[in-house]
Write a protein that holds these residues in place. Sequence first.
Motif, mmCIF file in Angstrom:
data_model
loop_
_atom_site.group_PDB
_atom_site.id
_atom_site.type_symbol
_atom_site.label_atom_id
_atom_site.label_comp_id
_atom_site.label_asym_id
_atom_site.label_seq_id
_atom_site.Cartn_x
_atom_site.Cartn_y
_atom_site.Cartn_z
ATOM 1 N N ASN A 1 -10.265 7.835 -5.321
ATOM 2 C CA ASN A 1 -9.538 8.526 -4.192
ATOM 3 C C ASN A 1 -10.070 7.192 -3.110
ATOM 4 O OD1 ASN A 1 -8.283 10.135 -2.346
ATOM 5 N ND2 ASN A 1 -10.400 10.507 -1.299
ATOM 6 N N TYR A 2 -9.134 6.514 -2.473
ATOM 7 C CA TYR A 2 -9.459 5.589 -1.569
ATOM 8 C C TYR A 2 -8.794 5.950 -0.339
ATOM 9 C CZ TYR A 2 -10.127 1.392 0.875
ATOM 10 O OH TYR A 2 -10.743 0.377 2.194
ATOM 11 N N GLN A 3 -9.510 5.798 1.020
ATOM 12 C CA GLN A 3 -8.958 6.110 2.235
ATOM 13 C C GLN A 3 -8.852 4.855 3.039
ATOM 14 O OE1 GLN A 3 -11.728 9.264 3.244
ATOM 15 N NE2 GLN A 3 -10.330 10.952 2.549
ATOM 16 N N TRP A 4 -7.867 4.853 3.830
ATOM 17 C CA TRP A 4 -7.721 3.882 5.020
ATOM 18 C C TRP A 4 -8.147 4.332 6.234
ATOM 19 C CZ3 TRP A 4 -4.812 3.607 0.366
ATOM 20 C CH2 TRP A 4 -4.647 2.203 0.144
ATOM 21 N N LEU A 5 -9.065 3.494 6.943
ATOM 22 C CA LEU A 5 -9.465 3.911 8.225
ATOM 23 C C LEU A 5 -8.522 3.408 9.281
ATOM 24 C CD1 LEU A 5 -13.277 3.555 7.725
ATOM 25 C CD2 LEU A 5 -11.961 5.546 7.561
ATOM 26 N N THR A 6 -7.511 2.559 8.915
ATOM 27 C CA THR A 6 -6.514 2.023 10.069
ATOM 28 C C THR A 6 -5.226 2.594 9.559
ATOM 29 O OG1 THR A 6 -6.336 0.077 8.457
ATOM 30 C CG2 THR A 6 -7.865 -0.088 10.416
ATOM 31 N N GLU A 7 -4.381 2.690 10.491
ATOM 32 C CA GLU A 7 -3.097 3.530 10.429
ATOM 33 C C GLU A 7 -2.110 2.765 9.745
ATOM 34 O OE1 GLU A 7 0.127 5.644 13.093
ATOM 35 O OE2 GLU A 7 -1.254 4.452 14.196
ATOM 36 N N ILE A 8 -1.418 3.077 8.848
ATOM 37 C CA ILE A 8 -0.210 2.440 7.855
ATOM 38 C C ILE A 8 1.108 3.021 8.241
ATOM 39 C CG2 ILE A 8 0.644 2.254 5.499
ATOM 40 C CD1 ILE A 8 -2.087 2.217 4.306
ATOM 41 N N SER B 1 -2.233 13.381 8.720
ATOM 42 C CA SER B 1 -1.770 13.720 10.034
ATOM 43 C C SER B 1 -2.735 13.348 11.144
ATOM 44 C CB SER B 1 -1.340 15.044 10.246
ATOM 45 O OG SER B 1 -2.152 16.076 10.059
ATOM 46 N N GLN B 2 -3.787 13.464 10.832
ATOM 47 C CA GLN B 2 -5.157 13.110 11.886
ATOM 48 C C GLN B 2 -5.842 12.200 11.440
ATOM 49 O OE1 GLN B 2 -6.614 17.087 12.986
ATOM 50 N NE2 GLN B 2 -4.858 17.583 14.443
ATOM 51 N N GLY B 3 -6.406 11.231 11.829
ATOM 52 C CA GLY B 3 -7.403 10.366 11.572
ATOM 53 C C GLY B 3 -8.310 9.897 12.489
ATOM 54 N N PRO B 4 -9.239 9.054 12.248
ATOM 55 C CA PRO B 4 -9.329 8.568 10.754
ATOM 56 C C PRO B 4 -10.023 9.478 9.650
ATOM 57 C CG PRO B 4 -11.106 7.638 12.115
ATOM 58 C CD PRO B 4 -10.258 8.473 12.973
ATOM 59 N N ALA C 1 10.123 -0.939 0.008
ATOM 60 C CA ALA C 1 11.249 -0.869 -0.984
ATOM 61 C C ALA C 1 11.698 -2.488 -0.914
ATOM 62 C CB ALA C 1 12.173 0.050 -0.275
ATOM 63 N N ASN C 2 11.313 -3.241 -0.431
ATOM 64 C CA ASN C 2 11.581 -4.783 -0.454
ATOM 65 C C ASN C 2 10.759 -5.734 -1.281
ATOM 66 O OD1 ASN C 2 14.435 -4.280 0.834
ATOM 67 N ND2 ASN C 2 13.249 -4.340 2.634
ATOM 68 N N ASP C 3 9.651 -4.929 -1.691
ATOM 69 C CA ASP C 3 8.687 -5.473 -2.388
ATOM 70 C C ASP C 3 7.531 -6.286 -1.285
ATOM 71 O OD1 ASP C 3 9.428 -4.746 -4.929
ATOM 72 O OD2 ASP C 3 10.903 -6.569 -5.249
ATOM 73 N N ASN C 4 7.712 -6.043 -0.270
ATOM 74 C CA ASN C 4 6.711 -6.597 0.901
ATOM 75 C C ASN C 4 5.414 -5.926 0.460
ATOM 76 O OD1 ASN C 4 8.665 -8.461 2.077
ATOM 77 N ND2 ASN C 4 9.572 -6.613 3.066
ATOM 78 N N LEU C 5 4.458 -6.661 0.753
ATOM 79 C CA LEU C 5 2.944 -6.043 0.581
ATOM 80 C C LEU C 5 2.722 -5.478 1.954
ATOM 81 C CD1 LEU C 5 0.228 -5.861 -0.738
ATOM 82 C CD2 LEU C 5 -0.340 -7.933 0.477
ATOM 83 N N ILE C 6 2.214 -4.236 1.774
ATOM 84 C CA ILE C 6 1.715 -3.260 2.831
ATOM 85 C C ILE C 6 0.308 -3.316 3.243
ATOM 86 C CG2 ILE C 6 1.609 -0.851 3.984
ATOM 87 C CD1 ILE C 6 4.517 -0.454 2.588
ATOM 88 N N ALA C 7 -0.528 -3.115 1.995
ATOM 89 C CA ALA C 7 -1.974 -3.119 1.817
ATOM 90 C C ALA C 7 -2.368 -3.226 0.591
ATOM 91 C CB ALA C 7 -2.389 -1.880 2.714
ATOM 92 N N ALA C 8 -3.756 -3.512 0.564
ATOM 93 C CA ALA C 8 -4.247 -3.600 -1.022
ATOM 94 C C ALA C 8 -5.820 -3.337 -0.698
ATOM 95 C CB ALA C 8 -4.037 -4.956 -1.490
ATOM 96 N N ARG C 9 -6.391 -2.743 -1.615
ATOM 97 C CA ARG C 9 -7.780 -2.430 -1.726
ATOM 98 C C ARG C 9 -8.578 -2.472 -3.074
ATOM 99 N NH1 ARG C 9 -7.246 -3.632 2.903
ATOM 100 N NH2 ARG C 9 -7.947 -2.544 4.867
#
Length: 242
Positions: free
Chosen positions: A214-221, A158-161, A190-198
């Motif tokens: 545990n991996y954390q994203w510093l940009t909003e998804i 809810s709050q980031g980063p 749901a349509n098999d489109n790539l959102i992100a990868a790390r």
Amino acid sequence: MKKRIKKQILYGLLYLIIFGTIGAGIYFKVRQKPGVTPPILAPKDIEIIWAKSAQQTIGECDLVAKIKNPNPYHFSRQINYQFLLFEQQGSSSNLVNQINGSTWLLPNQEKYIIANEVPCTTNLSRVIFKNDPPLWQAYTEYHEPQIQIFQKEFQKLSQGPPYAQASAIIVNKNEFDLTNIKINIVLEDANDNLIAARQTQIDNLVANQETKINYQWLTEIKENVYRLTVEPDLPITNNFLK
């Protein structure tokens, strides 16, 4: 009447003896002898299942390719590859960038190739993945290492980063330690489109032990994540393959 029955019984016994002998001969001829190495066929080319991109920030994107080694008895310690990026410019699609790298493949392995923070624009029209011919090595006693993955979870914060995180439990079910395990994390809709990868890494995982990644994203998804894939990628330097 009795003579006819005796003849039928005699013919039946002869039939069983003749065809039983032939069948036994065929069996012993084709049966593989214990300890004999199975024939190794010429290795097939690497299968490129798909290549995708996903815009992450203005001017940067993630690239992912999914590939497979279709060979049960061949591996390669180094495979050079290229991501080719094309942009739509008018009516034509032109090559604007090329990302080079190298990886490895175990027998029958299916894996992700990930490139992050790749310069790109919103005009990116397609991504092509290519690989140079591998230097294959034959290995007939390969046994796939046993790694189990439990409790995969992705959540937006809810709050980031950080704005989102992916986690999972990785279990080493082998009787030997594993080192330098790369962990590929892929998010799709749901349509098999790539959102992100790390990628992240486990430096050492003791035999029959587990650890949490545990991996954390510093940009909003912003997209809705439908599928979280967590894939261990073991280097060939580990004990199961020399």
